[in-house]
Design an enzyme around this catalytic site. Structure first.
Site, PDB file in Angstrom:
ATOM      1  N   ASN A 114      -2.656 -11.209  -4.378  1.00  0.00           N
ATOM      2  CA  ASN A 114      -2.366 -12.434  -4.381  1.00  0.00           C
ATOM      3  C   ASN A 114      -1.070 -12.796  -3.653  1.00  0.00           C
ATOM      4  OD1 ASN A 114      -4.772 -13.149  -5.576  1.00  0.00           O
ATOM      5  ND2 ASN A 114      -3.887 -12.290  -7.415  1.00  0.00           N
TER       6      ASN A 114
ATOM      7  N   ASP B 134       0.937  -1.302   0.002  1.00  0.00           N
ATOM      8  CA  ASP B 134      -0.226  -0.057  -0.052  1.00  0.00           C
ATOM      9  C   ASP B 134       0.818   1.243   0.026  1.00  0.00           C
ATOM     10  OD1 ASP B 134      -2.639   1.265   0.261  1.00  0.00           O
ATOM     11  OD2 ASP B 134      -2.617   1.480   2.060  1.00  0.00           O
TER      12      ASP B 134
ATOM     13  N   ARG C  99     -10.512  10.718 -11.770  1.00  0.00           N
ATOM     14  CA  ARG C  99     -10.001  10.817 -10.610  1.00  0.00           C
ATOM     15  C   ARG C  99      -9.253   9.475 -10.004  1.00  0.00           C
ATOM     16  NH1 ARG C  99     -14.732  11.899  -6.943  1.00  0.00           N
ATOM     17  NH2 ARG C  99     -13.300  11.593  -5.478  1.00  0.00           N
ATOM     18  N   LYS C 100      -9.626   8.540 -10.948  1.00  0.00           N
ATOM     19  CA  LYS C 100      -8.912   7.040 -10.455  1.00  0.00           C
ATOM     20  C   LYS C 100      -7.592   6.851 -11.120  1.00  0.00           C
ATOM     21  CE  LYS C 100     -13.004   5.276 -12.280  1.00  0.00           C
ATOM     22  NZ  LYS C 100     -14.006   4.353 -12.339  1.00  0.00           N
TER      23      LYS C 100
ATOM     24  N   LYS D 129       1.474 -15.426  -3.277  1.00  0.00           N
ATOM     25  CA  LYS D 129       1.831 -16.599  -3.967  1.00  0.00           C
ATOM     26  C   LYS D 129       2.674 -17.557  -3.358  1.00  0.00           C
ATOM     27  CE  LYS D 129       1.676 -15.935  -8.863  1.00  0.00           C
ATOM     28  NZ  LYS D 129       0.159 -15.921  -9.154  1.00  0.00           N
TER      29      LYS D 129
HETATM   30  C1  LIG Z   1      -0.877  16.149   2.967  1.00  0.00           C
HETATM   31  C2  LIG Z   1       0.133  16.189   1.707  1.00  0.00           C
HETATM   32  C3  LIG Z   1       0.268  14.845   0.999  1.00  0.00           C
HETATM   33  C4  LIG Z   1       1.772  14.686   0.342  1.00  0.00           C
HETATM   34  C5  LIG Z   1       2.143  13.420   0.634  1.00  0.00           C
HETATM   35  C6  LIG Z   1       3.566  13.367   0.752  1.00  0.00           C
HETATM   36  C7  LIG Z   1       4.141  12.328   1.284  1.00  0.00           C
HETATM   37  C8  LIG Z   1       3.469  11.040   1.753  1.00  0.00           C
HETATM   38  C9  LIG Z   1       4.276  10.305   2.648  1.00  0.00           C
HETATM   39  C10 LIG Z   1       3.786   8.997   2.806  1.00  0.00           C
HETATM   40  C11 LIG Z   1       2.593   8.391   2.437  1.00  0.00           C
HETATM   41  C12 LIG Z   1       2.780   6.910   2.424  1.00  0.00           C
HETATM   42  C13 LIG Z   1       1.761   6.580   1.460  1.00  0.00           C
HETATM   43  C14 LIG Z   1       0.743   5.663   1.898  1.00  0.00           C
HETATM   44  C15 LIG Z   1      -0.535   5.331   1.135  1.00  0.00           C
HETATM   45  C16 LIG Z   1      -1.638   4.802   2.148  1.00  0.00           C
HETATM   46  C17 LIG Z   1      -3.000   5.042   1.694  1.00  0.00           C
HETATM   47  C18 LIG Z   1      -3.996   4.511   2.629  1.00  0.00           C
HETATM   48  O1  LIG Z   1      -3.782   3.715   3.238  1.00  0.00           O
HETATM   49  S1  LIG Z   1      -5.363   5.344   2.303  1.00  0.00           S
HETATM   50  C19 LIG Z   1      -6.270   4.510   3.987  1.00  0.00           C
HETATM   51  C20 LIG Z   1      -7.321   3.324   3.425  1.00  0.00           C
HETATM   52  N1  LIG Z   1      -8.284   4.069   2.474  1.00  0.00           N
HETATM   53  C21 LIG Z   1      -9.392   4.709   3.050  1.00  0.00           C
HETATM   54  O2  LIG Z   1      -9.508   5.103   4.129  1.00  0.00           O
HETATM   55  C22 LIG Z   1     -10.234   5.327   1.999  1.00  0.00           C
HETATM   56  C23 LIG Z   1     -11.795   5.507   2.584  1.00  0.00           C
HETATM   57  N2  LIG Z   1     -12.638   5.803   1.435  1.00  0.00           N
HETATM   58  C24 LIG Z   1     -12.954   6.730   0.846  1.00  0.00           C
HETATM   59  O3  LIG Z   1     -12.580   7.770   1.648  1.00  0.00           O
HETATM   60  C25 LIG Z   1     -13.778   7.156  -0.256  1.00  0.00           C
HETATM   61  O4  LIG Z   1     -14.351   5.894  -0.693  1.00  0.00           O
HETATM   62  C26 LIG Z   1     -12.690   7.442  -1.363  1.00  0.00           C
HETATM   63  C27 LIG Z   1     -11.731   6.567  -1.863  1.00  0.00           C
HETATM   64  C28 LIG Z   1     -11.906   8.670  -1.113  1.00  0.00           C
HETATM   65  C29 LIG Z   1     -13.740   7.716  -2.504  1.00  0.00           C
HETATM   66  O5  LIG Z   1     -14.770   8.457  -2.305  1.00  0.00           O
HETATM   67  P1  LIG Z   1     -15.172   9.720  -3.283  1.00  0.00           P
HETATM   68  O6  LIG Z   1     -16.400   9.887  -2.718  1.00  0.00           O
HETATM   69  O7  LIG Z   1     -14.130  10.488  -3.213  1.00  0.00           O
HETATM   70  O8  LIG Z   1     -15.597   9.100  -4.565  1.00  0.00           O
HETATM   71  P2  LIG Z   1     -16.404   8.031  -5.308  1.00  0.00           P
HETATM   72  O9  LIG Z   1     -17.030   7.136  -4.437  1.00  0.00           O
HETATM   73  O10 LIG Z   1     -17.617   9.048  -5.985  1.00  0.00           O
HETATM   74  O11 LIG Z   1     -15.843   7.200  -6.290  1.00  0.00           O
HETATM   75  C30 LIG Z   1     -14.872   7.838  -7.434  1.00  0.00           C
HETATM   76  C31 LIG Z   1     -14.874   6.844  -8.600  1.00  0.00           C
HETATM   77  O12 LIG Z   1     -14.136   5.614  -7.995  1.00  0.00           O
HETATM   78  C32 LIG Z   1     -14.858   4.362  -7.937  1.00  0.00           C
HETATM   79  N3  LIG Z   1     -14.432   3.769  -6.829  1.00  0.00           N
HETATM   80  C33 LIG Z   1     -14.394   4.080  -5.540  1.00  0.00           C
HETATM   81  N4  LIG Z   1     -14.265   3.484  -4.467  1.00  0.00           N
HETATM   82  C34 LIG Z   1     -14.139   2.166  -5.180  1.00  0.00           C
HETATM   83  C35 LIG Z   1     -13.962   0.921  -5.141  1.00  0.00           C
HETATM   84  N5  LIG Z   1     -13.528   0.424  -3.855  1.00  0.00           N
HETATM   85  N6  LIG Z   1     -13.752   0.181  -6.206  1.00  0.00           N
HETATM   86  C36 LIG Z   1     -13.930   0.309  -7.446  1.00  0.00           C
HETATM   87  N7  LIG Z   1     -14.309   1.410  -7.687  1.00  0.00           N
HETATM   88  C37 LIG Z   1     -14.323   2.417  -6.781  1.00  0.00           C
HETATM   89  C38 LIG Z   1     -16.261   4.882  -8.160  1.00  0.00           C
HETATM   90  O13 LIG Z   1     -17.003   4.002  -8.816  1.00  0.00           O
HETATM   91  C39 LIG Z   1     -16.224   6.081  -8.994  1.00  0.00           C
HETATM   92  O14 LIG Z   1     -16.101   5.678 -10.199  1.00  0.00           O
HETATM   93  P3  LIG Z   1     -16.746   6.309 -11.563  1.00  0.00           P
HETATM   94  O15 LIG Z   1     -16.184   7.846 -11.473  1.00  0.00           O
HETATM   95  O16 LIG Z   1     -16.201   5.714 -12.533  1.00  0.00           O
HETATM   96  O17 LIG Z   1     -18.126   6.471 -11.363  1.00  0.00           O
END
Ligand SMILES: CCCCC/C=C\C/C=C\CCCCCCCC(=O)SCCNC(=O)CCNC(=O)[C@H](O)C(C)(C)COP(=O)(O)OP(=O)(O)OC[C@H]1O[C@@H](n2cnc3c(N)ncnc32)[C@H](O)[C@@H]1OP(=O)(O)O
Length: 254
Positions: free
Chosen positions: A185, A163, A208-209, A187
């Site tokens: 997966n 992640d 946005r994806k 493996k």
């Molecule tokens: C602050 C400065 C930053 C600078 C950074 C600099 C350095 C970083 C240093 C370290 C970082 C380390 C990196 C670590 C990465 C770790 C990341 C995480 O772990 S995040 C934690 C886990 N995730 C969450 O908690 C997310 C929870 N979910 C949400 O908040 C929301 O669901 C969302 C993901 C934000 C999406 O919500 P939103 O309302 O914005 O969008 P939509 O629901 O309208 O969806 C948009 C689009 O995407 C499709 N979609 C959404 N979710 C899914 C899914 N699970 N599966 C498939 N598709 C999905 C949805 O269908 C929409 O599609 P479309 O537009 O085609 O209709």
């Protein structure tokens, strides 16, 4: 030439750590607690706990950085912007309903999960970014406190590093994103305390994806341990510009 997102993310990573003053000194909304001890150490540089394999790979990738095709990504216990007075504003703008649920005092104690272990016991890693190929390679040495089945890494620890790697790839390409979906997966089990390579690739951006895939291999690339695909979603694009400017451009105090 790096794209805007990549340049900003790298700026945020390096930002306040290279002698630059914070955007503003911590105000009433962001007081540092006396108990706070934040290390300014860049954990992505060689440490005594790094194994020979880890150091060798670090040196190989640093060599690749010399012509600018690869960039070494620094890594700290907290993201630079977290210390800004404007950070609560940032949280509120992106998560208006959730921000009330966040305890500000606890927020100030926040640490990056992967950097919250003692040296050598948890996640030791360094990432390198190739902008032209939209790849990030993470050299990862897991410590003994990441054990799952005796002698092997815990699947959650592997998922965490995956992640972090695919997430960093999405951040440099897309800005402020969150993991929406992560498919893994497993493996082959990964021997505890071994060094592995996590090779990630940005596959597609659709609005946005962002779709990012990766694999986890042994250092000799002979064993394929894990494969994963992920979906990241850019947050709240309407508010992105002003909030990003506010948080990421650390203007010195007037
Ligand atoms: C602050 C400065 C930053 C600078 C950074 C600099 C350095 C970083 C240093 C370290 C970082 C380390 C990196 C670590 C990465 C770790 C990341 C995480 O772990 S995040 C934690 C886990 N995730 C969450 O908690 C997310 C929870 N979910 C949400 O908040 C929301 O669901 C969302 C993901 C934000 C999406 O919500 P939103 O309302 O914005 O969008 P939509 O629901 O309208 O969806 C948009 C689009 O995407 C499709 N979609 C959404 N979710 C899914 C899914 N699970 N599966 C498939 N598709 C999905 C949805 O269908 C929409 O599609 P479309 O537009 O085609 O209709």
């Amino acid at each position: 030439m790096l794209g805007r997102c990549a340049a900003r993310a790298l700026g945020a990573l390096r930002g306040l750590r290279e002698g630059a003053p914070p955007a503003r000194s911590p105000g009433p909304s962001r007081r540092l607690l006396s108990s706070e001890k934040v290390s300014e150490k860049d954990h992505s540089l060689p440490k005594p706990c790094w194994s020979k394999d880890m150091r060798l790979l670090f040196d190989q990738f640093m060599k690749k950085c010399e012509d600018g095709s690869w960039i070494h990504l620094p890594s700290y216990e907290e993201i630079a912007t977290q210390r800004s007075q404007d950070f609560p504003t940032f949280i509120h703008a992106y998560f208006p309903t959730a921000s009330e649920l966040i305890n500000q005092e606890k927020l100030s104690q926040g640490r990056l999960f992967t950097r919250s272990f003692e040296d050598g016991l948890g996640f030791e890693y360094v990432m390198f970014y190739n902008d032209a190929e939209k790849r990030i390679v993470c050299v990862f040495q897991g410590g003994p406190h990441l054990q799952g089945m005796p002698g092997f890494f815990h699947g959650g620890a592997i998922a965490t590093m995956i992640d972090a790697t695919v997430g960093m790839n999405a951040i440099v390409s897309g800005g402020i994103v969150m993991t929406a979906n992560l498919n893994i997966n497993f493996k082959r089990p990964i021997p505890l305390c071994s060094v592995v390579l996590i090779n990630s690739q940005l596959d597609k951006i659709e609005g946005r994806k962002l779709l990012v895939s990766c694999n986890v291999q042994s250092v000799d690339e002979k064993i394929l341990y894990t494969e994963a695909t992920s979906l990241f979603v850019k947050l709240n694009p309407e508010k992105e510009c002003d909030v990003k400017e506010l948080v990421l451009n650390s203007a010195p105090p007037a």
